[in-house]
Design a protein around this motif. Structure first.
Motif, mmCIF file in Angstrom:
data_model
loop_
_atom_site.group_PDB
_atom_site.id
_atom_site.type_symbol
_atom_site.label_atom_id
_atom_site.label_comp_id
_atom_site.label_asym_id
_atom_site.label_seq_id
_atom_site.Cartn_x
_atom_site.Cartn_y
_atom_site.Cartn_z
ATOM 1 N N UNK A 3 9.327 44.115 -28.373
ATOM 2 C CA UNK A 3 10.306 45.091 -28.872
ATOM 3 C C UNK A 3 9.893 46.511 -28.499
ATOM 4 N N UNK A 4 8.604 46.806 -28.592
ATOM 5 C CA UNK A 4 8.106 48.130 -28.227
ATOM 6 C C UNK A 4 8.399 48.421 -26.758
ATOM 7 N N UNK A 5 8.167 47.437 -25.914
ATOM 8 C CA UNK A 5 8.421 47.603 -24.478
ATOM 9 C C UNK A 5 9.911 47.843 -24.229
ATOM 10 N N UNK A 6 10.757 47.052 -24.862
ATOM 11 C CA UNK A 6 12.201 47.218 -24.689
ATOM 12 C C UNK A 6 12.647 48.598 -25.162
ATOM 13 N N UNK A 7 12.094 49.058 -26.277
ATOM 14 C CA UNK A 7 12.434 50.382 -26.799
ATOM 15 C C UNK A 7 12.018 51.475 -25.821
ATOM 16 N N UNK A 8 10.837 51.336 -25.214
ATOM 17 C CA UNK A 8 10.401 52.332 -24.228
ATOM 18 C C UNK A 8 11.340 52.370 -23.029
ATOM 19 N N UNK A 9 11.717 51.202 -22.544
ATOM 20 C CA UNK A 9 12.610 51.140 -21.384
ATOM 21 C C UNK A 9 13.968 51.769 -21.691
ATOM 22 N N UNK B 299 12.728 57.160 -14.788
ATOM 23 C CA UNK B 299 12.757 55.843 -14.167
ATOM 24 C C UNK B 299 11.462 55.082 -14.434
ATOM 25 N N UNK B 300 11.618 53.812 -14.745
ATOM 26 C CA UNK B 300 10.467 52.913 -14.796
ATOM 27 C C UNK B 300 10.189 52.544 -13.341
ATOM 28 N N UNK B 301 9.120 53.094 -12.783
ATOM 29 C CA UNK B 301 8.845 52.906 -11.361
ATOM 30 C C UNK B 301 7.740 51.897 -11.090
ATOM 31 N N UNK B 302 7.120 51.407 -12.162
ATOM 32 C CA UNK B 302 6.071 50.420 -11.956
ATOM 33 C C UNK B 302 5.693 49.729 -13.248
ATOM 34 N N UNK B 303 5.270 48.488 -13.114
ATOM 35 C CA UNK B 303 4.807 47.700 -14.254
ATOM 36 C C UNK B 303 3.693 46.806 -13.761
ATOM 37 N N UNK C 168 -6.969 40.188 -23.949
ATOM 38 C CA UNK C 168 -5.849 40.477 -24.836
ATOM 39 C C UNK C 168 -4.728 41.047 -23.975
ATOM 40 N N UNK C 169 -3.529 41.056 -24.529
ATOM 41 C CA UNK C 169 -2.391 41.591 -23.781
ATOM 42 C C UNK C 169 -2.653 43.037 -23.389
ATOM 43 N N UNK C 170 -2.428 43.315 -22.112
ATOM 44 C CA UNK C 170 -2.660 44.641 -21.555
ATOM 45 C C UNK C 170 -1.671 44.837 -20.402
ATOM 46 N N UNK C 171 -0.747 45.775 -20.602
ATOM 47 C CA UNK C 171 0.264 46.049 -19.582
ATOM 48 C C UNK C 171 0.360 47.548 -19.375
ATOM 49 N N UNK C 172 0.612 47.946 -18.143
ATOM 50 C CA UNK C 172 0.738 49.361 -17.819
ATOM 51 C C UNK C 172 2.155 49.597 -17.288
ATOM 52 N N UNK C 173 2.811 50.595 -17.887
ATOM 53 C CA UNK C 173 4.168 50.973 -17.497
ATOM 54 C C UNK C 173 4.115 52.361 -16.888
#
Length: 144
Positions: A26-32, A41-45, A60-65
């Motif tokens: 949900x946090x990711x969707x809210x950021x997008x 623009x989201x230019x990378x993930x 642990x979960x680790x993602x870079x936007x």
């Protein structure tokens, strides 16, 4: 404005706790959604934890936007190539060992105060700062 869940972190960073009841997804969707609303623009993930697991490790979960306004980026780099090292703006989602999601980004207040910029670029830099903080706060609060 940053979420009330945000606090300074080591190495000139800011971290925001994702509030109870808001999942990492949900946090990711809210950021997008917020980025889209702000014309960033989201230019990378980079799903970094997936790469660690694919290589036989544990993580642990680790993602870079990565978010960017290309026109502002070009103006900043034209002024000083040093700004290229900050591009694109990154917000990382990291889950701690207790499963709590955190959002982490560069403390742009410190960066902007260190930069010697002409008035026009100061305004653009503050716009980027405000937008990144808004995107991160939307994620932390699950603000759709």
């Amino acid at each position: 404005k940053l979420s009330d869940t945000c606090e300074p972190e080591a190495m000139n960073m800011i971290k925001c706790k994702v509030v109870d009841g808001v999942s990492a997804d949900d946090a990711i969707e809210s950021m997008k959604l917020r980025a889209n609303f702000l014309n960033f623009k989201l230019v990378g993930h980079m799903p970094l934890s997936e790469q660690v697991v694919a290589m036989g490790g544990e993580s642990n979960r680790m993602e870079i936007f990565q978010f960017c306004d290309a026109m502002i980026a070009a103006k900043m780099v034209r002024h000083s190539m040093a700004f290229a090292g900050y591009l694109p703006c990154r917000i990382s989602l990291v889950e701690d060992d207790a499963g709590q999601a955190w959002l982490i980004t560069l403390n742009m207040d410190s960066t902007m105060s260190d930069a010697s910029l002409p008035k026009e670029l100061q305004g653009l830099g503050m716009k980027v700062r405000n937008n990144i903080y808004s995107i991160m706060s939307a994620g932390a609060e699950g603000d759709l």
